[in-house]
Design a protein around this motif. Structure first.
Motif, PDB file in Angstrom:
ATOM      1  N   GLN A 105     -50.053  -3.968 -20.387  1.00 19.61           N
ATOM      2  CA  GLN A 105     -50.822  -3.566 -21.667  1.00 19.61           C
ATOM      3  C   GLN A 105     -52.267  -3.348 -21.300  1.00 19.61           C
ATOM      4  OE1 GLN A 105     -50.274  -6.542 -24.873  1.00 19.61           O
ATOM      5  NE2 GLN A 105     -51.853  -5.547 -26.104  1.00 19.61           N
ATOM      6  N   ILE A 137     -52.578   0.003 -19.738  1.00 15.49           N
ATOM      7  CA  ILE A 137     -52.175   1.028 -20.705  1.00 15.49           C
ATOM      8  C   ILE A 137     -53.341   1.369 -21.676  1.00 15.49           C
ATOM      9  CG2 ILE A 137     -50.582   1.808 -22.731  1.00 15.49           C
ATOM     10  CD1 ILE A 137     -48.434   0.399 -20.775  1.00 15.49           C
ATOM     11  N   ALA A 197     -44.116   1.989 -22.530  1.00 19.42           N
ATOM     12  CA  ALA A 197     -44.893   2.310 -23.669  1.00 19.42           C
ATOM     13  C   ALA A 197     -44.252   3.824 -24.151  1.00 19.42           C
ATOM     14  CB  ALA A 197     -46.391   2.591 -22.864  1.00 19.42           C
ATOM     15  N   TYR A 221     -49.700   4.065 -29.958  1.00 21.38           N
ATOM     16  CA  TYR A 221     -48.644   3.436 -28.750  1.00 21.38           C
ATOM     17  C   TYR A 221     -47.961   2.160 -29.093  1.00 21.38           C
ATOM     18  CZ  TYR A 221     -50.208   7.740 -26.185  1.00 21.38           C
ATOM     19  OH  TYR A 221     -50.461   9.142 -26.064  1.00 21.38           O
ATOM     20  N   LEU A 232     -45.916  -0.864 -26.853  1.00 17.17           N
ATOM     21  CA  LEU A 232     -45.465  -1.244 -25.858  1.00 17.17           C
ATOM     22  C   LEU A 232     -44.330  -2.153 -26.027  1.00 17.17           C
ATOM     23  CD1 LEU A 232     -45.435  -1.578 -22.438  1.00 17.17           C
ATOM     24  CD2 LEU A 232     -47.117  -3.490 -22.892  1.00 17.17           C
TER      25      LEU A 232
END
Length: 192
Positions: A88, A91, A137, A176, A178
């Motif tokens: 996380q 990203i 993701a 986005y 995850l």
């Protein structure tokens, strides 16, 4: 009859005294029974005290066992969550770079050199998107969908007859997720 009573009493008086009186024998037995009863009561009290201590120790043991099981379960869930969302932070750090790639790809290329540069940037962009997908993701699809405050961030409201009320009309910045967690909500324009 009175004569018989007198003779019996005389005989008892004549018998030699052996040191014990009949009443002492009765009192001795009663005293012994009282001592035995007292000892029994003390033993019963000790037994009940020990049983109470044993019950308290068993309860303490069961509570400790439950605490240990809960702790083990919590640490397992924490490890699973850490494994599930381990990427996380990476990203989240890559999202601004991906946004910049998207903006650069929207530019018009007017020379051959600019077109080849744009193709190279598009390849890098697709590679980044594929890497994000491998980690779990995904982009949040927004345009034409009903507004959901959990995954969308409304920055504008407009009236548009082409769309139903509370529908996303335009997306300003992609959102986005995850796995099942929203990393960044999509910034959108919504109808009233």
């Amino acid at each position: 009859m009175a004569e018989e009573k007198d003779t019996l009493q005389e005989e008892q008086n004549k018998q030699p005294f052996d040191g014990e009186e009949p009443t002492e024998e009765i009192f001795g037995e009663a005293e012994e029974e009282a001592v035995e009863a007292s000892e029994t009561n003390e033993a019963d009290a000790k037994i009940s005290e020990l049983e109470q201590k044993l019950e308290e120790a068993e309860n303490r043991y069961l509570r400790l066992q439950a605490d240990f099981d809960n702790s083990r379960r919590r640490s397992k869930l924490d490890r699973e969550a850490a494994d599930k969302y381990r990427s996380q932070s990476l990203i989240t750090d890559l999202l601004p770079a991906i946004d910049n790639f998207e903006r650069a790809l929207q530019m018009e290329a007017d020379s051959e050199q600019a077109k080849s540069m744009q193709q190279g940037m598009e390849m890098v962009y697709r590679s980044l998107i594929e890497a994000l997908k491998k980690e779990g993701a995904e982009q949040i699809e927004s345009v034409g969908k009903e507004f959901d405050p959990h995954i969308h961030q409304a920055v504008m409201q407009v009236e548009d007859e082409n769309f139903a009320s509370n529908t996303v009309v335009e997306e300003f910045q992609k959102g986005y997720m995850l796995k099942d967690r929203v990393i960044r909500p999509a910034m959108v324009k919504v109808t009233q």
